[in-house]
Scaffold this motif. Sequence first.
Motif, PDB file in Angstrom:
ATOM      1  N   ALA A 133       0.828  -1.210   0.000  1.00 47.20           N
ATOM      2  CA  ALA A 133       0.000   0.000   0.000  1.00 47.20           C
ATOM      3  C   ALA A 133       0.862   1.259   0.000  1.00 47.20           C
ATOM      4  CB  ALA A 133      -0.922  -0.011   1.217  1.00 47.20           C
ATOM      5  N   GLU A 134       1.947   1.243   0.771  1.00 48.35           N
ATOM      6  CA  GLU A 134       2.797   2.428   0.857  1.00 48.35           C
ATOM      7  C   GLU A 134       3.478   2.750  -0.474  1.00 48.35           C
ATOM      8  OE1 GLU A 134       5.809   1.798   3.732  1.00 48.35           O
ATOM      9  OE2 GLU A 134       6.603  -0.040   2.806  1.00 48.35           O
ATOM     10  N   ASP A 135       3.549   1.765  -1.381  1.00 47.01           N
ATOM     11  CA  ASP A 135       4.181   1.987  -2.685  1.00 47.01           C
ATOM     12  C   ASP A 135       3.262   2.696  -3.668  1.00 47.01           C
ATOM     13  OD1 ASP A 135       6.519   0.582  -1.864  1.00 47.01           O
ATOM     14  OD2 ASP A 135       5.531  -1.320  -2.322  1.00 47.01           O
ATOM     15  N   ILE A 136       1.970   2.570  -3.483  1.00 48.87           N
ATOM     16  CA  ILE A 136       1.036   3.104  -4.487  1.00 48.87           C
ATOM     17  C   ILE A 136       0.049   4.125  -3.926  1.00 48.87           C
ATOM     18  CG2 ILE A 136       1.162   0.985  -5.839  1.00 48.87           C
ATOM     19  CD1 ILE A 136      -1.622   0.258  -4.742  1.00 48.87           C
ATOM     20  N   MET A 137       0.024   4.298  -2.605  1.00 49.25           N
ATOM     21  CA  MET A 137      -0.990   5.176  -2.010  1.00 49.25           C
ATOM     22  C   MET A 137      -0.736   6.641  -2.342  1.00 49.25           C
ATOM     23  SD  MET A 137       0.120   5.095   2.017  1.00 49.25           S
ATOM     24  CE  MET A 137       1.581   5.971   2.611  1.00 49.25           C
ATOM     25  N   SER A 149       1.744  -1.859   5.083  1.00 46.75           N
ATOM     26  CA  SER A 149       2.335  -3.138   4.661  1.00 46.75           C
ATOM     27  C   SER A 149       1.386  -4.054   3.900  1.00 46.75           C
ATOM     28  CB  SER A 149       2.853  -3.888   5.893  1.00 46.75           C
ATOM     29  OG  SER A 149       1.793  -4.129   6.809  1.00 46.75           O
ATOM     30  N   ASN A 150       0.103  -3.693   3.818  1.00 47.10           N
ATOM     31  CA  ASN A 150      -0.839  -4.538   3.074  1.00 47.10           C
ATOM     32  C   ASN A 150      -0.450  -4.604   1.606  1.00 47.10           C
ATOM     33  OD1 ASN A 150      -3.415  -3.482   5.221  1.00 47.10           O
ATOM     34  ND2 ASN A 150      -2.928  -5.615   4.882  1.00 47.10           N
ATOM     35  N   THR A 151      -0.468  -5.810   1.034  1.00 48.52           N
ATOM     36  CA  THR A 151      -0.121  -5.973  -0.378  1.00 48.52           C
ATOM     37  C   THR A 151      -1.305  -5.583  -1.252  1.00 48.52           C
ATOM     38  OG1 THR A 151      -0.913  -8.255  -0.482  1.00 48.52           O
ATOM     39  CG2 THR A 151       1.366  -7.904   0.247  1.00 48.52           C
ATOM     40  N   ILE A 152      -1.041  -5.359  -2.542  1.00 57.49           N
ATOM     41  CA  ILE A 152      -2.138  -4.992  -3.426  1.00 57.49           C
ATOM     42  C   ILE A 152      -3.103  -6.157  -3.608  1.00 57.49           C
ATOM     43  CG2 ILE A 152      -0.922  -3.164  -4.652  1.00 57.49           C
ATOM     44  CD1 ILE A 152      -0.370  -5.051  -6.910  1.00 57.49           C
ATOM     45  N   SER A 153      -2.620  -7.369  -3.409  1.00 56.05           N
ATOM     46  CA  SER A 153      -3.522  -8.516  -3.441  1.00 56.05           C
ATOM     47  C   SER A 153      -4.510  -8.424  -2.286  1.00 56.05           C
ATOM     48  CB  SER A 153      -2.718  -9.815  -3.343  1.00 56.05           C
ATOM     49  OG  SER A 153      -3.575 -10.942  -3.294  1.00 56.05           O
ATOM     50  N   ARG A 167     -12.357   2.883  -2.456  1.00 53.47           N
ATOM     51  CA  ARG A 167     -11.105   3.428  -1.932  1.00 53.47           C
ATOM     52  C   ARG A 167     -10.929   2.961  -0.497  1.00 53.47           C
ATOM     53  NH1 ARG A 167     -15.057   6.445  -2.159  1.00 53.47           N
ATOM     54  NH2 ARG A 167     -14.644   7.027  -4.303  1.00 53.47           N
ATOM     55  N   ILE A 168      -9.690   2.933  -0.051  1.00 50.11           N
ATOM     56  CA  ILE A 168      -9.425   2.496   1.323  1.00 50.11           C
ATOM     57  C   ILE A 168      -8.333   3.368   1.936  1.00 50.11           C
ATOM     58  CG2 ILE A 168      -7.806   0.712   0.559  1.00 50.11           C
ATOM     59  CD1 ILE A 168      -8.926  -1.001   2.916  1.00 50.11           C
ATOM     60  N   PRO A 169      -8.643   4.046   3.026  1.00 52.15           N
ATOM     61  CA  PRO A 169      -7.636   4.874   3.697  1.00 52.15           C
ATOM     62  C   PRO A 169      -6.539   3.998   4.292  1.00 52.15           C
ATOM     63  CG  PRO A 169      -9.863   5.498   4.366  1.00 52.15           C
ATOM     64  CD  PRO A 169      -9.965   4.184   3.648  1.00 52.15           C
ATOM     65  N   VAL A 170      -5.325   4.514   4.292  1.00 55.39           N
ATOM     66  CA  VAL A 170      -4.190   3.822   4.881  1.00 55.39           C
ATOM     67  C   VAL A 170      -3.811   4.561   6.165  1.00 55.39           C
ATOM     68  CG1 VAL A 170      -1.823   3.013   4.533  1.00 55.39           C
ATOM     69  CG2 VAL A 170      -3.388   3.175   2.584  1.00 55.39           C
ATOM     70  N   VAL A 171      -3.683   3.822   7.258  1.00 52.06           N
ATOM     71  CA  VAL A 171      -3.372   4.444   8.544  1.00 52.06           C
ATOM     72  C   VAL A 171      -2.080   3.881   9.118  1.00 52.06           C
ATOM     73  CG1 VAL A 171      -5.804   4.883   9.059  1.00 52.06           C
ATOM     74  CG2 VAL A 171      -4.759   2.733   9.809  1.00 52.06           C
ATOM     75  N   ASP A 172      -1.485   4.646  10.041  1.00 50.29           N
ATOM     76  CA  ASP A 172      -0.284   4.154  10.711  1.00 50.29           C
ATOM     77  C   ASP A 172      -0.687   3.289  11.899  1.00 50.29           C
ATOM     78  OD1 ASP A 172      -1.066   5.856  12.775  1.00 50.29           O
ATOM     79  OD2 ASP A 172       0.490   7.349  12.375  1.00 50.29           O
ATOM     80  N   GLY A 173       0.284   2.887  12.699  1.00 42.26           N
ATOM     81  CA  GLY A 173       0.003   1.996  13.807  1.00 42.26           C
ATOM     82  C   GLY A 173      -0.912   2.575  14.865  1.00 42.26           C
ATOM     83  N   ASP A 211      -5.604   3.213  -8.411  1.00 43.65           N
ATOM     84  CA  ASP A 211      -4.195   3.090  -8.022  1.00 43.65           C
ATOM     85  C   ASP A 211      -3.710   1.654  -8.189  1.00 43.65           C
ATOM     86  OD1 ASP A 211      -3.970   5.778  -7.226  1.00 43.65           O
ATOM     87  OD2 ASP A 211      -4.808   5.329  -5.250  1.00 43.65           O
ATOM     88  N   ILE A 212      -4.565   0.694  -7.822  1.00 43.17           N
ATOM     89  CA  ILE A 212      -4.190  -0.713  -7.922  1.00 43.17           C
ATOM     90  C   ILE A 212      -4.059  -1.126  -9.383  1.00 43.17           C
ATOM     91  CG2 ILE A 212      -4.920  -3.080  -7.436  1.00 43.17           C
ATOM     92  CD1 ILE A 212      -6.239  -2.029  -4.893  1.00 43.17           C
ATOM     93  N   VAL A 213      -4.997  -0.694 -10.212  1.00 43.41           N
ATOM     94  CA  VAL A 213      -4.943  -1.010 -11.644  1.00 43.41           C
ATOM     95  C   VAL A 213      -3.657  -0.454 -12.254  1.00 43.41           C
ATOM     96  CG1 VAL A 213      -6.002  -0.558 -13.887  1.00 43.41           C
ATOM     97  CG2 VAL A 213      -7.444  -1.153 -11.943  1.00 43.41           C
ATOM     98  N   GLU A 214      -3.343   0.808 -11.933  1.00 39.57           N
ATOM     99  CA  GLU A 214      -2.149   1.434 -12.486  1.00 39.57           C
ATOM    100  C   GLU A 214      -0.877   0.726 -12.025  1.00 39.57           C
ATOM    101  OE1 GLU A 214      -2.093   5.584 -11.644  1.00 39.57           O
ATOM    102  OE2 GLU A 214      -3.945   5.994 -12.722  1.00 39.57           O
ATOM    103  N   SER A 215      -0.882   0.224 -10.790  1.00 39.89           N
ATOM    104  CA  SER A 215       0.307  -0.467 -10.284  1.00 39.89           C
ATOM    105  C   SER A 215       0.567  -1.753 -11.058  1.00 39.89           C
ATOM    106  CB  SER A 215       0.145  -0.767  -8.792  1.00 39.89           C
ATOM    107  OG  SER A 215      -0.781  -1.810  -8.567  1.00 39.89           O
ATOM    108  N   TYR A 216      -0.495  -2.480 -11.398  1.00 34.04           N
ATOM    109  CA  TYR A 216      -0.329  -3.686 -12.198  1.00 34.04           C
ATOM    110  C   TYR A 216       0.212  -3.345 -13.585  1.00 34.04           C
ATOM    111  CZ  TYR A 216      -2.660  -7.120  -9.186  1.00 34.04           C
ATOM    112  OH  TYR A 216      -2.973  -7.968  -8.164  1.00 34.04           O
TER     113      TYR A 216
END
Length: 205
Positions: free
Chosen positions: A61-65, A160-164, A177-183, A195-200
């Motif tokens: 997630a951190e790679d494409i968010m 750390s969640n994978t695009i899968s 869409r899904i927000p990404v949060v820290d610990g 974002d996921i489509v573009e990453s593939y």
Amino acid sequence: MIANNQCGIFSSSSVELTKDDILSAMKSISGYIDITPSDFQEIYKIAFRHAIERLSRLVKAEDIMTRDVVSVAQDTLLSETAAIMEAANVSGVPVVDGDNFIMGIISEKDFLEKMGGKKNGSFMGVIAECLSNRGCVAMPIREKSAKDVMTFPVITAQRSNTISELSKMLAEHQINRIPVVDGKGRLVGIVSRGDIVESYCAKVF
């Protein structure tokens, strides 16, 4: 997995090779290859599928968010919220408190439901309601704020969640869409289906 018609690369069946393609490829390789075109085609399909699965586990997630997230406060008037969404050309925004902890999420669907579009509201449903009542169905919520229509609790992801995993979450919860949060639960980014489509696409091509 997301529908493969958005990118054309999400399954081996979406990239079909003809026998002419295979024969041309085999002829371009110097030396002797003891394999038939049909064997080659089957190997390609399996290899392609494995490659896509491998990529889906590598990209996080951190790679494409999107890190610069457009958000609103709980007390932001809906008129302002709508203007912010329109200006940013987004169909949904997280609702956060003063410390950037995510409190909810508001989307076009939330607006539509509150404006008479019912549970599975649509834009045309609101138009029909508006025309039949000869008035603006947005008037009753004009003075309301984001907290009055936002969806909560919110489905969130970790860096750390994978695009899968992200794809599965979007599909299971039927969200875009899904927000990404820290610990600690603070908003750090957001991932959309796009974002996921573009990453593939980027990884494969």
